[in-house]
Design a protein around this motif. Structure first.
Motif, mmCIF file in Angstrom:
data_model
loop_
_atom_site.group_PDB
_atom_site.id
_atom_site.type_symbol
_atom_site.label_atom_id
_atom_site.label_comp_id
_atom_site.label_asym_id
_atom_site.label_seq_id
_atom_site.Cartn_x
_atom_site.Cartn_y
_atom_site.Cartn_z
ATOM 1 N N GLU A 36 0.827 -1.201 0.000
ATOM 2 C CA GLU A 36 0.000 0.000 0.000
ATOM 3 C C GLU A 36 0.863 1.253 0.000
ATOM 4 O O GLU A 36 0.597 2.212 -0.730
ATOM 5 C CB GLU A 36 -0.916 0.000 1.222
ATOM 6 C CG GLU A 36 -1.790 1.216 1.319
ATOM 7 C CD GLU A 36 -2.644 1.238 2.562
ATOM 8 O OE1 GLU A 36 -3.193 2.311 2.862
ATOM 9 O OE2 GLU A 36 -2.764 0.206 3.232
ATOM 10 N N ILE A 37 1.911 1.258 0.784
ATOM 11 C CA ILE A 37 2.798 2.420 0.833
ATOM 12 C C ILE A 37 3.492 2.613 -0.515
ATOM 13 O O ILE A 37 3.540 3.724 -1.044
ATOM 14 C CB ILE A 37 3.830 2.278 1.967
ATOM 15 C CG1 ILE A 37 3.127 2.401 3.309
ATOM 16 C CG2 ILE A 37 4.937 3.315 1.848
ATOM 17 C CD1 ILE A 37 4.003 2.115 4.491
ATOM 18 N N SER A 38 4.026 1.555 -1.084
ATOM 19 C CA SER A 38 4.799 1.710 -2.323
ATOM 20 C C SER A 38 3.928 2.026 -3.530
ATOM 21 O O SER A 38 4.338 2.763 -4.421
ATOM 22 C CB SER A 38 5.640 0.464 -2.588
ATOM 23 O OG SER A 38 4.808 -0.656 -2.814
ATOM 24 N N PHE A 39 2.716 1.495 -3.601
ATOM 25 C CA PHE A 39 1.880 1.702 -4.785
ATOM 26 C C PHE A 39 0.839 2.800 -4.613
ATOM 27 O O PHE A 39 0.499 3.490 -5.572
ATOM 28 C CB PHE A 39 1.157 0.410 -5.176
ATOM 29 C CG PHE A 39 2.081 -0.685 -5.617
ATOM 30 C CD1 PHE A 39 2.936 -0.497 -6.691
ATOM 31 C CD2 PHE A 39 2.106 -1.894 -4.960
ATOM 32 C CE1 PHE A 39 3.791 -1.498 -7.098
ATOM 33 C CE2 PHE A 39 2.956 -2.907 -5.357
ATOM 34 C CZ PHE A 39 3.800 -2.701 -6.430
ATOM 35 N N PHE A 40 0.323 2.961 -3.436
ATOM 36 C CA PHE A 40 -0.789 3.887 -3.248
ATOM 37 C C PHE A 40 -0.345 5.273 -2.827
ATOM 38 O O PHE A 40 -0.769 6.267 -3.388
ATOM 39 C CB PHE A 40 -1.767 3.323 -2.211
ATOM 40 C CG PHE A 40 -2.958 4.197 -1.985
ATOM 41 C CD1 PHE A 40 -3.992 4.226 -2.893
ATOM 42 C CD2 PHE A 40 -3.035 5.002 -0.869
ATOM 43 C CE1 PHE A 40 -5.083 5.041 -2.697
ATOM 44 C CE2 PHE A 40 -4.129 5.824 -0.650
ATOM 45 C CZ PHE A 40 -5.155 5.837 -1.569
ATOM 46 N N TRP A 41 0.503 5.371 -1.845
ATOM 47 C CA TRP A 41 0.820 6.671 -1.257
ATOM 48 C C TRP A 41 1.890 7.450 -2.008
ATOM 49 O O TRP A 41 2.136 8.609 -1.686
ATOM 50 C CB TRP A 41 1.244 6.498 0.200
ATOM 51 C CG TRP A 41 0.115 6.002 1.044
ATOM 52 C CD1 TRP A 41 -0.038 4.749 1.544
ATOM 53 C CD2 TRP A 41 -1.031 6.739 1.465
ATOM 54 N NE1 TRP A 41 -1.204 4.653 2.247
ATOM 55 C CE2 TRP A 41 -1.834 5.874 2.216
ATOM 56 C CE3 TRP A 41 -1.458 8.047 1.264
ATOM 57 C CZ2 TRP A 41 -3.039 6.268 2.772
ATOM 58 C CZ3 TRP A 41 -2.660 8.442 1.833
ATOM 59 C CH2 TRP A 41 -3.420 7.558 2.572
ATOM 60 N N SER A 48 -9.903 7.308 -8.294
ATOM 61 C CA SER A 48 -9.752 5.896 -7.940
ATOM 62 C C SER A 48 -9.001 5.721 -6.617
ATOM 63 O O SER A 48 -9.298 4.809 -5.854
ATOM 64 C CB SER A 48 -9.046 5.139 -9.061
ATOM 65 O OG SER A 48 -7.748 5.647 -9.261
ATOM 66 N N ARG A 49 -8.060 6.577 -6.343
ATOM 67 C CA ARG A 49 -7.351 6.505 -5.063
ATOM 68 C C ARG A 49 -8.270 6.845 -3.898
ATOM 69 O O ARG A 49 -8.201 6.229 -2.846
ATOM 70 C CB ARG A 49 -6.148 7.440 -5.055
ATOM 71 C CG ARG A 49 -5.024 6.900 -5.890
ATOM 72 C CD ARG A 49 -3.850 7.866 -5.865
ATOM 73 N NE ARG A 49 -2.826 7.377 -6.762
ATOM 74 C CZ ARG A 49 -1.747 6.713 -6.344
ATOM 75 N NH1 ARG A 49 -1.544 6.527 -5.072
ATOM 76 N NH2 ARG A 49 -0.865 6.271 -7.209
ATOM 77 N N LEU A 53 -9.232 4.286 -0.903
ATOM 78 C CA LEU A 53 -9.044 4.689 0.484
ATOM 79 C C LEU A 53 -10.336 4.529 1.281
ATOM 80 O O LEU A 53 -10.324 4.000 2.396
ATOM 81 C CB LEU A 53 -8.558 6.138 0.538
ATOM 82 C CG LEU A 53 -8.194 6.699 1.896
ATOM 83 C CD1 LEU A 53 -6.958 6.002 2.428
ATOM 84 C CD2 LEU A 53 -7.962 8.193 1.796
ATOM 85 N N SER A 54 -11.441 4.968 0.708
ATOM 86 C CA SER A 54 -12.708 4.864 1.432
ATOM 87 C C SER A 54 -13.118 3.409 1.633
ATOM 88 O O SER A 54 -13.571 3.040 2.723
ATOM 89 C CB SER A 54 -13.808 5.637 0.702
ATOM 90 O OG SER A 54 -14.062 5.054 -0.551
#
Length: 66
Positions: A36-41, A48-49, A53-54
């Protein structure tokens, strides 16, 4: 008609099911946190993000409220 013992068994089962649900959601968060840290944040924000997150964090809230 249900006996008091049957009703008690159903009540215990629902509490156990809530605990199992919370455990599975928590386990998913723990094992995917690095991804999650490497791909999302690290990327830019988009619709879409926000949806991701929701969905991801409202699931924890929903399980805790039940």
């Amino acid at each position: 008609m249900s006996t008091p013992m049957q009703l008690r068994a159903v009540n215990v089962s629902s509490k156990e099911l809530a605990l199992i649900s919370f455990t599975l959601v928590l386990y998913d968060h723990v094992i995917t946190f690095a991804e999650e840290i490497s791909f999302f944040w690290t990327g830019p924000w988009s619709a879409s993000r926000i949806l991701y997150l929701s969905i991801r964090y409202l699931a924890v809230t929903q399980v805790l409220c039940v």
